[in-house]
Design a protein around this motif. Structure first.
Motif, PDB file in Angstrom:
ATOM      1  N   SER A 165      40.093  42.914  32.462  1.00 58.52           N
ATOM      2  CA  SER A 165      38.905  43.708  32.796  1.00 58.52           C
ATOM      3  C   SER A 165      38.191  43.176  34.034  1.00 58.52           C
ATOM      4  O   SER A 165      37.524  43.928  34.740  1.00 58.52           O
ATOM      5  CB  SER A 165      37.933  43.724  31.605  1.00 58.52           C
ATOM      6  OG  SER A 165      37.557  42.400  31.243  1.00 58.52           O
ATOM      7  N   ASP A 166      38.331  41.870  34.307  1.00 62.07           N
ATOM      8  CA  ASP A 166      37.730  41.285  35.502  1.00 62.07           C
ATOM      9  C   ASP A 166      38.486  41.787  36.731  1.00 62.07           C
ATOM     10  O   ASP A 166      39.709  41.629  36.817  1.00 62.07           O
ATOM     11  CB  ASP A 166      37.796  39.757  35.417  1.00 62.07           C
ATOM     12  CG  ASP A 166      37.081  39.067  36.561  1.00 62.07           C
ATOM     13  OD1 ASP A 166      37.357  39.397  37.730  1.00 62.07           O
ATOM     14  OD2 ASP A 166      36.250  38.190  36.287  1.00 62.07           O
ATOM     15  N   PRO A 167      37.792  42.395  37.709  1.00 57.30           N
ATOM     16  CA  PRO A 167      38.483  42.934  38.894  1.00 57.30           C
ATOM     17  C   PRO A 167      39.301  41.883  39.653  1.00 57.30           C
ATOM     18  O   PRO A 167      40.373  42.203  40.174  1.00 57.30           O
ATOM     19  CB  PRO A 167      37.335  43.474  39.756  1.00 57.30           C
ATOM     20  CG  PRO A 167      36.221  43.737  38.801  1.00 57.30           C
ATOM     21  CD  PRO A 167      36.348  42.688  37.742  1.00 57.30           C
ATOM     22  N   ALA A 168      38.788  40.643  39.708  1.00 52.95           N
ATOM     23  CA  ALA A 168      39.523  39.602  40.433  1.00 52.95           C
ATOM     24  C   ALA A 168      40.821  39.261  39.711  1.00 52.95           C
ATOM     25  O   ALA A 168      41.875  39.100  40.339  1.00 52.95           O
ATOM     26  CB  ALA A 168      38.656  38.362  40.595  1.00 52.95           C
ATOM     27  N   LEU A 169      40.762  39.148  38.386  1.00 51.67           N
ATOM     28  CA  LEU A 169      41.981  38.882  37.621  1.00 51.67           C
ATOM     29  C   LEU A 169      42.945  40.063  37.703  1.00 51.67           C
ATOM     30  O   LEU A 169      44.160  39.882  37.761  1.00 51.67           O
ATOM     31  CB  LEU A 169      41.633  38.588  36.157  1.00 51.67           C
ATOM     32  CG  LEU A 169      41.155  37.176  35.845  1.00 51.67           C
ATOM     33  CD1 LEU A 169      40.759  37.065  34.370  1.00 51.67           C
ATOM     34  CD2 LEU A 169      42.236  36.147  36.172  1.00 51.67           C
ATOM     35  N   ALA A 170      42.399  41.279  37.704  1.00 50.72           N
ATOM     36  CA  ALA A 170      43.249  42.460  37.834  1.00 50.72           C
ATOM     37  C   ALA A 170      43.961  42.463  39.182  1.00 50.72           C
ATOM     38  O   ALA A 170      45.068  42.983  39.306  1.00 50.72           O
ATOM     39  CB  ALA A 170      42.411  43.723  37.661  1.00 50.72           C
ATOM     40  N   ARG A 171      43.327  41.878  40.191  1.00 52.78           N
ATOM     41  CA  ARG A 171      43.962  41.771  41.523  1.00 52.78           C
ATOM     42  C   ARG A 171      45.051  40.706  41.505  1.00 52.78           C
ATOM     43  O   ARG A 171      46.078  40.847  42.171  1.00 52.78           O
ATOM     44  CB  ARG A 171      42.891  41.408  42.561  1.00 52.78           C
ATOM     45  CG  ARG A 171      43.370  41.450  43.996  1.00 52.78           C
ATOM     46  CD  ARG A 171      43.558  42.878  44.474  1.00 52.78           C
ATOM     47  NE  ARG A 171      43.941  42.926  45.875  1.00 52.78           N
ATOM     48  CZ  ARG A 171      45.186  42.837  46.318  1.00 52.78           C
ATOM     49  NH1 ARG A 171      46.176  42.697  45.467  1.00 52.78           N
ATOM     50  NH2 ARG A 171      45.461  42.896  47.608  1.00 52.78           N
ATOM     51  N   LEU A 172      44.827  39.634  40.753  1.00 56.17           N
ATOM     52  CA  LEU A 172      45.831  38.579  40.653  1.00 56.17           C
ATOM     53  C   LEU A 172      47.001  38.983  39.764  1.00 56.17           C
ATOM     54  O   LEU A 172      48.128  38.527  39.954  1.00 56.17           O
ATOM     55  CB  LEU A 172      45.197  37.298  40.098  1.00 56.17           C
ATOM     56  CG  LEU A 172      44.152  36.599  40.970  1.00 56.17           C
ATOM     57  CD1 LEU A 172      43.571  35.398  40.239  1.00 56.17           C
ATOM     58  CD2 LEU A 172      44.743  36.179  42.308  1.00 56.17           C
ATOM     59  N   ARG A 211      35.797  39.805  45.124  1.00 58.40           N
ATOM     60  CA  ARG A 211      34.366  39.617  44.871  1.00 58.40           C
ATOM     61  C   ARG A 211      33.526  40.198  46.020  1.00 58.40           C
ATOM     62  O   ARG A 211      32.439  40.728  45.796  1.00 58.40           O
ATOM     63  CB  ARG A 211      34.048  38.131  44.705  1.00 58.40           C
ATOM     64  CG  ARG A 211      34.714  37.453  43.505  1.00 58.40           C
ATOM     65  CD  ARG A 211      34.127  37.957  42.217  1.00 58.40           C
ATOM     66  NE  ARG A 211      34.572  37.145  41.081  1.00 58.40           N
ATOM     67  CZ  ARG A 211      35.174  37.631  40.007  1.00 58.40           C
ATOM     68  NH1 ARG A 211      35.409  38.932  39.917  1.00 58.40           N
ATOM     69  NH2 ARG A 211      35.541  36.835  39.012  1.00 58.40           N
ATOM     70  N   LEU A 212      34.056  40.096  47.240  1.00 52.70           N
ATOM     71  CA  LEU A 212      33.348  40.633  48.407  1.00 52.70           C
ATOM     72  C   LEU A 212      33.624  42.121  48.606  1.00 52.70           C
ATOM     73  O   LEU A 212      33.066  42.735  49.508  1.00 52.70           O
ATOM     74  CB  LEU A 212      33.768  39.878  49.672  1.00 52.70           C
ATOM     75  CG  LEU A 212      33.317  38.424  49.787  1.00 52.70           C
ATOM     76  CD1 LEU A 212      34.021  37.754  50.967  1.00 52.70           C
ATOM     77  CD2 LEU A 212      31.810  38.333  49.948  1.00 52.70           C
ATOM     78  N   GLN A 213      34.517  42.671  47.785  1.00 54.37           N
ATOM     79  CA  GLN A 213      34.914  44.074  47.889  1.00 54.37           C
ATOM     80  C   GLN A 213      35.537  44.387  49.255  1.00 54.37           C
ATOM     81  O   GLN A 213      35.305  45.434  49.848  1.00 54.37           O
ATOM     82  CB  GLN A 213      33.733  45.007  47.604  1.00 54.37           C
ATOM     83  CG  GLN A 213      33.178  44.847  46.198  1.00 54.37           C
ATOM     84  CD  GLN A 213      32.036  45.802  45.899  1.00 54.37           C
ATOM     85  OE1 GLN A 213      31.217  46.096  46.759  1.00 54.37           O
ATOM     86  NE2 GLN A 213      31.988  46.294  44.665  1.00 54.37           N
ATOM     87  N   VAL A 214      36.337  43.431  49.728  1.00 52.82           N
ATOM     88  CA  VAL A 214      37.074  43.626  50.968  1.00 52.82           C
ATOM     89  C   VAL A 214      38.250  44.560  50.684  1.00 52.82           C
ATOM     90  O   VAL A 214      38.956  44.400  49.693  1.00 52.82           O
ATOM     91  CB  VAL A 214      37.595  42.287  51.518  1.00 52.82           C
ATOM     92  CG1 VAL A 214      38.481  42.505  52.732  1.00 52.82           C
ATOM     93  CG2 VAL A 214      36.432  41.374  51.871  1.00 52.82           C
TER      94      VAL A 214
END
Length: 202
Positions: free
Chosen positions: A62-69, A158-161
């Motif tokens: 559910s964490d966007p950063a983990l979903a990216r990883l 996190r920076l929404q880059v």
């Protein structure tokens, strides 16, 4: 060598870091370790091979950063998605199946990469000038490359880059912007990653 990796004779890479840079790198690496989470060590008496083949999660984090990883293996561009969503449901099922049997291994590999960063930084001896030269073997360079990539992905999320963002826009943030320190870390990690890649390119 200051601020960028250079190739070492016989393989590996080296970079000069000051105390602040060492501290920042270590802090970011530890935070990434906490985000990835602890490993699933076999319980006492448990067969290590059984743990190796344990099934992982089927749903994306559910964490966007983990979903990216840990992204879904199968996705379809939004413009190509069917109106009834049937094809998308099939892709979700395929992604869930793939995730169940691969995420634990991927998570362990990412954790090993970040642990290698922390250990190599902890092994540095800071000189009286307040810095040290980090020397990596070819194997350690690969661990660092993986960790630097994951750190940039996490910070970028996190920076929404996005892929469409211009790096120049990030440079132009005013010092009063609360994102500025994280942006500078993001850009610095990118420079480290780029020069490390160059040392590994024949």
């Amino acid at each position: 060598m200051a601020g960028q990796f250079e190739a070492l004779p016989g393989g590996g890479a080296a970079v000069a870091l000051d105390e602040v840079e060492i501290s920042i790198l270590r802090s970011l690496a530890v935070q990434l370790l906490e985000l990835i989470g602890p490993g699933d060590e076999p319980a006492e008496g448990e067969d290590p091979l059984a743990a190796l083949f344990a099934e992982g999660p089927s749903e994306p984090p559910s964490d966007p950063a983990l979903a990216r990883l840990f992204p879904d293996a199968y996705t379809r561009p939004e413009a190509e998605r069917g109106a009834d969503g049937a094809e998308d449901e099939e892709l979700r099922e395929l992604s869930a199946e793939f995730r169940r049997f691969t995420e634990n291994e991927l998570r362990a590999r990412k954790r090993d990469d970040v642990l290698a960063v922390v250990r190599s930084l902890d092994a540095l001896t800071v000189t009286g000038e307040g810095g040290a030269v980090l020397k990596l073997t070819a194997e350690d360079s690969l661990h660092w490359l993986g960790a630097l990539n994951d750190l940039r992905l996490t910070i970028g999320t996190r920076l929404q880059v996005t892929d469409d963002d211009e790096t120049g826009d990030l440079y132009r943030l005013p010092d009063s912007d609360p994102r500025k320190p994280m942006v500078m870390a993001y850009l610095w990690l990118g420079a480290l990653q780029e020069t490390l890649v160059e040392t590994l390119t024949p």
